[in-house]
Motif scaffolding. Structure first.
Motif, PDB file in Angstrom:
ATOM      1  N   TYR A  86       6.257 -10.668 -16.381  1.00  0.00           N
ATOM      2  CA  TYR A  86       5.230 -10.287 -17.335  1.00  0.00           C
ATOM      3  C   TYR A  86       5.682  -9.046 -18.094  1.00  0.00           C
ATOM      4  CZ  TYR A  86       2.437 -13.123 -14.133  1.00  0.00           C
ATOM      5  OH  TYR A  86       1.948 -14.142 -13.343  1.00  0.00           O
ATOM      6  N   ALA A 129       1.185  -5.937 -22.103  1.00  0.00           N
ATOM      7  CA  ALA A 129      -0.208  -6.150 -21.698  1.00  0.00           C
ATOM      8  C   ALA A 129      -0.330  -7.217 -20.608  1.00  0.00           C
ATOM      9  CB  ALA A 129      -1.054  -6.535 -22.904  1.00  0.00           C
ATOM     10  N   LYS A 156       1.779  -7.699 -18.178  1.00  0.00           N
ATOM     11  CA  LYS A 156       2.131  -7.010 -16.931  1.00  0.00           C
ATOM     12  C   LYS A 156       0.937  -6.214 -16.409  1.00  0.00           C
ATOM     13  CE  LYS A 156       5.388  -3.500 -15.326  1.00  0.00           C
ATOM     14  NZ  LYS A 156       6.554  -2.676 -15.726  1.00  0.00           N
ATOM     15  N   GLU A 157       0.266  -5.528 -17.301  1.00  0.00           N
ATOM     16  CA  GLU A 157      -0.907  -4.742 -16.911  1.00  0.00           C
ATOM     17  C   GLU A 157      -2.012  -5.655 -16.373  1.00  0.00           C
ATOM     18  OE1 GLU A 157      -4.206  -1.896 -19.019  1.00  0.00           O
ATOM     19  OE2 GLU A 157      -2.170  -1.861 -19.812  1.00  0.00           O
ATOM     20  N   ALA A 158      -2.273  -6.762 -17.047  1.00  0.00           N
ATOM     21  CA  ALA A 158      -3.336  -7.682 -16.627  1.00  0.00           C
ATOM     22  C   ALA A 158      -2.992  -8.389 -15.318  1.00  0.00           C
ATOM     23  CB  ALA A 158      -3.598  -8.710 -17.722  1.00  0.00           C
ATOM     24  N   GLY A 183      -1.050  -7.154 -12.973  1.00  0.00           N
ATOM     25  CA  GLY A 183      -0.978  -6.179 -11.889  1.00  0.00           C
ATOM     26  C   GLY A 183       0.370  -6.117 -11.207  1.00  0.00           C
ATOM     27  N   ALA A 186       4.900  -6.788 -12.150  1.00  0.00           N
ATOM     28  CA  ALA A 186       5.908  -7.048 -13.174  1.00  0.00           C
ATOM     29  C   ALA A 186       6.447  -8.469 -13.082  1.00  0.00           C
ATOM     30  CB  ALA A 186       7.065  -6.053 -13.054  1.00  0.00           C
ATOM     31  N   SER A 234      -8.620 -11.737 -17.467  1.00  0.00           N
ATOM     32  CA  SER A 234      -7.983 -10.928 -18.519  1.00  0.00           C
ATOM     33  C   SER A 234      -6.561 -11.412 -18.799  1.00  0.00           C
ATOM     34  CB  SER A 234      -7.984  -9.445 -18.158  1.00  0.00           C
ATOM     35  OG  SER A 234      -7.272  -9.213 -16.963  1.00  0.00           O
TER      36      SER A 234
END
Length: 83
Positions: free
Chosen positions: A8, A11, A13-15, A17, A19, A41
């Motif tokens: 990911y 964004a 990656k952030e969603a 949680g 990498a 998300s």
């Protein structure tokens, strides 16, 4: 069923949680269903994202038609701002 790694970026990656994570799926469509099942998300980001499969762009191909081989790496590239 193929096993591989999904990476990911930005964004996504952030969603997600994380990498990256491992997966078991036959097609890109099946993989997208798996990764978004409990991550609303991430599902919204994936809808707007581009994908690379072993470094090759998926482009406009239907995700049901993108068959994943064993040991494949799938990358989720959300839209990037700027330019």
């Amino acid at each position: 069923m193929a096993t591989g790694i999904i990476r990911y970026w930005a964004a996504a990656k952030e969603a997600a949680g994380v990498a990256e994570e491992s997966f078991d799926a036959v097609t890109l469509a099946e993989l997208m269903t798996q990764i978004t099942q409990d991550r609303e998300s991430l599902g919204q980001i994936v809808k707007r994202s581009s994908f690379l499969v072993d470094g090759h762009p998926v482009g406009k191909r239907a995700h049901e038609e993108v068959v994943l081989g064993d040991g494949v790496t799938v990358e989720v590239l959300p839209p990037f701002a700027g330019g």
